[in-house]
Design a protein around this motif. Sequence first.
Motif, PDB file in Angstrom:
ATOM      1  N   LEU A   1      93.559 -35.731  55.049  1.00  0.00           N
ATOM      2  CA  LEU A   1      93.287 -34.734  54.412  1.00  0.00           C
ATOM      3  C   LEU A   1      92.060 -35.676  53.287  1.00  0.00           C
ATOM      4  CD1 LEU A   1      96.270 -34.324  52.080  1.00  0.00           C
ATOM      5  CD2 LEU A   1      95.427 -32.680  54.250  1.00  0.00           C
ATOM      6  N   VAL A   2      90.626 -34.826  53.617  1.00  0.00           N
ATOM      7  CA  VAL A   2      89.938 -35.811  52.602  1.00  0.00           C
ATOM      8  C   VAL A   2      88.850 -34.653  51.374  1.00  0.00           C
ATOM      9  CG1 VAL A   2      87.256 -36.152  53.123  1.00  0.00           C
ATOM     10  CG2 VAL A   2      88.904 -36.582  55.186  1.00  0.00           C
ATOM     11  N   ASP A   3      89.344 -35.910  50.008  1.00  0.00           N
ATOM     12  CA  ASP A   3      88.780 -35.306  49.455  1.00  0.00           C
ATOM     13  C   ASP A   3      87.374 -36.082  49.016  1.00  0.00           C
ATOM     14  OD1 ASP A   3      90.779 -33.859  47.461  1.00  0.00           O
ATOM     15  OD2 ASP A   3      92.305 -35.542  49.289  1.00  0.00           O
ATOM     16  N   ILE A   4      86.453 -35.228  48.137  1.00  0.00           N
ATOM     17  CA  ILE A   4      84.807 -36.112  48.225  1.00  0.00           C
ATOM     18  C   ILE A   4      84.870 -34.965  47.090  1.00  0.00           C
ATOM     19  CG2 ILE A   4      82.852 -35.929  48.777  1.00  0.00           C
ATOM     20  CD1 ILE A   4      83.559 -35.054  51.729  1.00  0.00           C
ATOM     21  N   GLU A   5      84.026 -36.184  46.537  1.00  0.00           N
ATOM     22  CA  GLU A   5      84.158 -35.560  44.367  1.00  0.00           C
ATOM     23  C   GLU A   5      82.286 -36.651  43.865  1.00  0.00           C
ATOM     24  OE1 GLU A   5      87.051 -37.587  41.962  1.00  0.00           O
ATOM     25  OE2 GLU A   5      88.017 -37.940  43.763  1.00  0.00           O
ATOM     26  N   VAL A   6      81.336 -35.828  44.592  1.00  0.00           N
ATOM     27  CA  VAL A   6      79.913 -36.158  43.808  1.00  0.00           C
ATOM     28  C   VAL A   6      79.760 -36.007  42.703  1.00  0.00           C
ATOM     29  CG1 VAL A   6      77.786 -35.054  45.103  1.00  0.00           C
ATOM     30  CG2 VAL A   6      79.506 -35.067  45.992  1.00  0.00           C
ATOM     31  N   THR A   7      78.859 -36.619  41.974  1.00  0.00           N
ATOM     32  CA  THR A   7      78.381 -36.234  40.447  1.00  0.00           C
ATOM     33  C   THR A   7      77.102 -36.691  41.013  1.00  0.00           C
ATOM     34  OG1 THR A   7      80.227 -38.126  40.016  1.00  0.00           O
ATOM     35  CG2 THR A   7      78.408 -37.299  38.181  1.00  0.00           C
ATOM     36  N   GLY A   8      76.599 -36.076  40.252  1.00  0.00           N
ATOM     37  CA  GLY A   8      75.083 -35.181  40.003  1.00  0.00           C
ATOM     38  C   GLY A   8      74.700 -36.047  38.703  1.00  0.00           C
ATOM     39  N   THR A   9      73.316 -35.765  37.968  1.00  0.00           N
ATOM     40  CA  THR A   9      73.097 -35.786  37.130  1.00  0.00           C
ATOM     41  C   THR A   9      73.403 -34.860  35.558  1.00  0.00           C
ATOM     42  OG1 THR A   9      70.757 -33.863  36.893  1.00  0.00           O
ATOM     43  CG2 THR A   9      70.572 -37.025  37.949  1.00  0.00           C
ATOM     44  N   LYS A  10      73.470 -36.445  34.519  1.00  0.00           N
ATOM     45  CA  LYS A  10      73.362 -35.147  33.729  1.00  0.00           C
ATOM     46  C   LYS A  10      72.449 -34.218  32.672  1.00  0.00           C
ATOM     47  CE  LYS A  10      75.921 -37.566  30.310  1.00  0.00           C
ATOM     48  NZ  LYS A  10      76.014 -38.398  29.559  1.00  0.00           N
ATOM     49  N   ASN A  11      72.384 -33.399  32.450  1.00  0.00           N
ATOM     50  CA  ASN A  11      72.199 -32.701  31.335  1.00  0.00           C
ATOM     51  C   ASN A  11      71.326 -33.094  30.377  1.00  0.00           C
ATOM     52  OD1 ASN A  11      70.455 -30.055  30.044  1.00  0.00           O
ATOM     53  ND2 ASN A  11      71.447 -28.136  31.136  1.00  0.00           N
ATOM     54  N   LYS A  12      70.830 -33.451  29.690  1.00  0.00           N
ATOM     55  CA  LYS A  12      70.254 -34.249  28.994  1.00  0.00           C
ATOM     56  C   LYS A  12      69.926 -33.532  27.279  1.00  0.00           C
ATOM     57  CE  LYS A  12      66.371 -36.862  30.747  1.00  0.00           C
ATOM     58  NZ  LYS A  12      65.407 -37.105  30.848  1.00  0.00           N
ATOM     59  N   GLU A  13      70.185 -31.943  27.417  1.00  0.00           N
ATOM     60  CA  GLU A  13      70.380 -31.121  26.340  1.00  0.00           C
ATOM     61  C   GLU A  13      72.188 -31.080  25.993  1.00  0.00           C
ATOM     62  OE1 GLU A  13      68.555 -27.451  27.046  1.00  0.00           O
ATOM     63  OE2 GLU A  13      66.087 -28.346  27.734  1.00  0.00           O
ATOM     64  N   THR A  14      72.636 -30.743  27.276  1.00  0.00           N
ATOM     65  CA  THR A  14      73.645 -30.176  26.369  1.00  0.00           C
ATOM     66  C   THR A  14      74.362 -31.153  26.794  1.00  0.00           C
ATOM     67  OG1 THR A  14      74.098 -29.528  28.896  1.00  0.00           O
ATOM     68  CG2 THR A  14      73.894 -27.637  27.606  1.00  0.00           C
ATOM     69  N   GLY A  15      74.517 -32.654  27.949  1.00  0.00           N
ATOM     70  CA  GLY A  15      75.358 -33.705  28.752  1.00  0.00           C
ATOM     71  C   GLY A  15      76.245 -32.627  28.910  1.00  0.00           C
ATOM     72  N   GLN A  16      75.892 -31.937  29.993  1.00  0.00           N
ATOM     73  CA  GLN A  16      77.025 -31.312  31.003  1.00  0.00           C
ATOM     74  C   GLN A  16      76.258 -31.924  32.441  1.00  0.00           C
ATOM     75  OE1 GLN A  16      75.930 -27.023  30.274  1.00  0.00           O
ATOM     76  NE2 GLN A  16      78.061 -27.081  30.173  1.00  0.00           N
ATOM     77  N   VAL A  17      77.625 -32.583  33.341  1.00  0.00           N
ATOM     78  CA  VAL A  17      77.546 -33.513  34.197  1.00  0.00           C
ATOM     79  C   VAL A  17      77.730 -32.443  35.402  1.00  0.00           C
ATOM     80  CG1 VAL A  17      77.225 -34.868  35.608  1.00  0.00           C
ATOM     81  CG2 VAL A  17      77.815 -35.662  33.614  1.00  0.00           C
ATOM     82  N   PHE A  18      76.672 -32.425  36.330  1.00  0.00           N
ATOM     83  CA  PHE A  18      76.143 -31.611  38.240  1.00  0.00           C
ATOM     84  C   PHE A  18      78.310 -32.575  38.330  1.00  0.00           C
ATOM     85  CE2 PHE A  18      75.596 -31.357  42.170  1.00  0.00           C
ATOM     86  CZ  PHE A  18      76.121 -29.594  42.152  1.00  0.00           C
ATOM     87  N   SER A  19      79.164 -31.607  38.912  1.00  0.00           N
ATOM     88  CA  SER A  19      79.679 -32.261  39.880  1.00  0.00           C
ATOM     89  C   SER A  19      80.223 -31.339  41.349  1.00  0.00           C
ATOM     90  CB  SER A  19      81.168 -32.999  39.341  1.00  0.00           C
ATOM     91  OG  SER A  19      81.725 -31.795  38.822  1.00  0.00           O
ATOM     92  N   VAL A  20      80.659 -31.719  42.036  1.00  0.00           N
ATOM     93  CA  VAL A  20      80.675 -30.673  43.447  1.00  0.00           C
ATOM     94  C   VAL A  20      82.203 -31.517  43.989  1.00  0.00           C
ATOM     95  CG1 VAL A  20      80.571 -29.918  45.266  1.00  0.00           C
ATOM     96  CG2 VAL A  20      78.856 -29.982  43.816  1.00  0.00           C
ATOM     97  N   THR A  21      83.862 -31.120  44.457  1.00  0.00           N
ATOM     98  CA  THR A  21      84.592 -31.605  44.910  1.00  0.00           C
ATOM     99  C   THR A  21      84.992 -30.068  45.619  1.00  0.00           C
ATOM    100  OG1 THR A  21      85.583 -32.392  42.439  1.00  0.00           O
ATOM    101  CG2 THR A  21      87.156 -32.459  43.694  1.00  0.00           C
ATOM    102  N   THR A  22      85.716 -31.723  46.778  1.00  0.00           N
ATOM    103  CA  THR A  22      85.578 -30.414  48.168  1.00  0.00           C
ATOM    104  C   THR A  22      87.044 -31.185  48.943  1.00  0.00           C
ATOM    105  OG1 THR A  22      84.689 -31.891  49.862  1.00  0.00           O
ATOM    106  CG2 THR A  22      83.385 -29.792  48.751  1.00  0.00           C
TER     107      THR A  22
END
Length: 370
Positions: free
Chosen positions: A312-333
């Motif tokens: 099993l391989v779990d990958i968690e990627v974190t990207g940049t934060k939206n300056k206006e909403t504070g939401q953070v881009f992420s991808v999990t596979t």
Amino acid sequence: MMMTSHPLSEPNHPLPHPGAAKPPTDLLRTDTAILRRPPGLRTHFRASAPLLHVTSGLIPPRGGGWAPSTDRRKKCSSLVLSKLKKLRSMEAKRRIGIVGFGHVGHYLAQKILEEGEKSGLELAFVWNRTMKKMDGVIDPRLQLHRLSEFQTRQVDLIVEVAHPDITRDYGEHFLSAANVMIGSPTVLSDPDIESRLRETATTSGHTLYVPSGALWGGEDIQRMADRGTLKGLRITMTKHPDSLQLKGELAQKNQSVDGRTILYEGPVRGLCPVAPNNVNTMAAACMAAHTLGFDGVIGVLVADPRIPDWHLVDIEVTGTKNKETGQVFSVTTKRCNPAEVGRVTGSATFLSFWSSLLGCTGHGGRVYLC
């Protein structure tokens, strides 16, 4: 005085006289321009008037000048394309050297022997520390007994699927002479080795290929790193204890596993030396995530006796934060790779290696994820 005709001239279509109109220059071709003669090819086309007619599709009429013939153009174009196709099939294939004859090395060697013809590949040699493993499987003429003599086989690509120590000892020599696909990228966790190999790739013009293996989404991770939007990467690999080949304290800890146990959690650089055969996926991820590297990518190694036939391989990627909403881009596979009991490599990873090998060409002097 008796005149002799040109052996390839056509009686019904003599060469135009000096004052005749010349054919359009954009339609003229010569044998050297369109038909390349591969080494060893005994027959070739002569640059004569008939060849000019064939390649241009033009017929010199009796009164001088040139006129196109649609039917002949089609026939001649078909003839030329047929000849070119034959000649291309005779061009030299890419010669592949396999270093290591474990499960992956055996698989790749067999694929080349079985499918190399249609893929433009040719097996140049196979080397293994224990030569007897190749008996009855690999033609003795393809067996390389001394790895230091690899250059005598004139290879285009060397595929290392043995152990990180091979790249440590021979990596620069390999890369100076040919492209290299490194199946044990955990060796790159040594910053000195990574630096020397990058330098050798640049000076030699050859490519150091890092196969993605079991890494899912490696190209996307690399694009994020290229754009500067990759902020975090965490990889968790879970295997049965029998599928782990570990060293030192980690090996002792693995022997006493009774349930799902986290053996290591931290920077991948610290894990590679003690699990060199098990975390190549993490090492490939570090190369893709070049802005984080071996110190910034977090690796988690888990032993779980409840999954004897899965990796099993779990990958968690974190990207940049939206300056206006504070939401953070992420991808999990999550990659669930079937595996035979006790095997280091999962079943789907074999085909991934083959796909990577097919793409190892034309990328110049650099490190390239394939």
